[in-house]
Design an enzyme around this catalytic site. Structure first.
Site: not given
Ligand code: DNO
Length: 396
Positions: A233, A271, A298, A351-352, A368
């Site tokens: 990531h 991401c 992501h 994501d988010h 989340y």
């Molecule tokens: C945040 C996530 C991070 C991710 C870590 C991966 O929302 O993208 O917590 O899980 O950095 O190791």
């Protein structure tokens, strides 16, 4: 792409039924309570898998197996922690989960300065403010020699911001920065953070990168043997924090990592929000260049505000070309299919999400939310379907 959803385990206020209601079929999870670098016991992994499967879902990706700070520093018991990491990898592979996300951020994982930033829509977003962060580092944490890491104008702006901040605002800022966001390895007190940062004090970017490559030389052969794809990531945000180097922030960083151990098992989590926080990351060029090594996506994006500040935007509106990224990923899936690869499908997760509607009254893990992510997934799904409909070679 396989639609997945991050679930923090039975304590997550967003349940597996919600995941199904959102229409995802895969789950992204980790043994969140085992975050200190210890090996994950197979029974615990199997227990989590059974919980997910009992709901009619599949555990698609492990996010994350934490990499202990000693491994990043190559000091102390790092060999033991590397062995433990391999054991966790073996346990997850045995349970049938073949994609593993991890990160190599020194000291702190993903970081924000505001978890409830009011949007014009009346919802709330996560935000990172470069001046607030500097104000924390310089005047609250009072990290030794921190002023050497900021230009004079930033120090002046941070001082003014700090002086105008009420006591409660200072407390909130500190809690937001160091208390540990979901998925982060740990939370710190001010003293614990200062002592950790002092351990990292003299490490250079070159050394941190060499430590990452040394770690990969150890774990990638194990992943190959287990049939696992590792997916690193990016740094979030993708620039130095607390004066420490970060080595997974740019296309050049990625090239060095992929070339460091040239194996399909050594891959990426793409991401969009993290890489997209830098204007000098050309996301479309990156996704095209690195496509064969992207094992997980992501999908979220940020609006860059300049001055090392950004807030999390709607999934389809922000500073990046989300539809372009999705299109490139769909093309990569077609390419993999033509090679008869069983793993042609790239798992993605929305994501988010913003805090919207009922999210605002619920206690959810920052980023989340239920409604915000559900909206994100629905929009992203629409883009995928639309692209498949419009571009015949992308059709299923
Ligand atoms: C945040 C996530 C991070 C991710 C870590 C991966 O929302 O993208 O917590 O899980 O950095 O190791």
């Amino acid at each position: 792409m396989k639609e997945t959803w991050r679930w923090f385990g039975p304590q997550d206020p967003v349940s597996l039924d919600h995941v199904k209601q959102a229409g995802a079929s895969g789950v992204v999870s980790a043994l969140q309570h085992l975050y200190r670098g210890e090996a994950w016991p197979l029974e615990e992994v199997l227990k989590r898998k059974a919980e997910i499967e009992a709901a009619g879902l599949i555990w698609s990706v492990v996010e994350s197996i934490p990499v202990h700070n000693s491994i990043k520093l190559r000091t102390g018991s790092f060999r033991q922690f590397t062995e433990a990491w391999k054991d966790s990898l073996a346990a997850t592979a045995k349970a049938g989960i073949k994609i593993v996300c991890y990160n190599f951020m020194p000291g702190v994982d993903w970081t924000r300065t505001d978890l409830r930033w009011r949007l014009p829509s009346t919802g709330f977003a996560l935000r990172f403010d470069g001046t607030d962060f500097a104000a924390y580092d310089l005047f609250l944490l009072q990290r030794p020699s921190a002023e050497q890491d900021y230009p004079a104008e930033r120090i002046a702006a941070a001082r003014a911001r700090y002086e105008a901040m009420p006591e409660t605002g200072r407390d909130d800022l500190e809690r937001t920065i160091i208390a540990g966001l979901p998925g982060a390895e740990a939370s710190y007190t001010r003293t614990a953070l200062l002592s950790l940062l002092s351990e990292y004090k003299s490490i250079t970017g070159g050394e941190l990168r060499a430590h990452l490559i040394a770690f990969l030389r150890e774990v990638v052969p194990v992943a190959e043997e287990l049939g696992v794809r590792l997916a690193i990531h990016p740094d979030d945000p993708p620039w130095s924090l607390f004066g420490l180097p970060r080595v997974v922030s740019t296309a050049e960083d990625v090239r060095a990592i992929l070339a460091g151990v040239d194996s399909p098992a050594n891959g990426l989590t793409f991401c969009v929000g993290s890489y997209g926080a830098r204007a000098d990351n050309d996301l479309l060029a990156m996704v095209k260049e690195f496509a064969p090594r992207i094992h997980f996506a992501h999908l979220r994006q940020v609006t860059r505000e300049g001055d090392r500040s950004f807030h999390e935007a709607e999934h389809l509106r922000g500073s990046s070309d989300m539809a372009g990224v999705i299109c490139a990923l769909l093309r990569e899936e077609v390419r993999r299919k033509s090679e008869n690869r069983p793993d042609y499908e790239i798992p993605m997760r929305p994501d988010h999400g913003h805090l919207l509607a009922d999210d605002i009254l619920r206690q959810v893990n920052p980023g989340y939310s239920l409604v915000g992510r559900l909206k994100g997934l629905a929009e992203l799904r629409g883009v995928m379907l639309g692209l498949r409909y419009a571009i015949p070679e992308l059709a299923d």
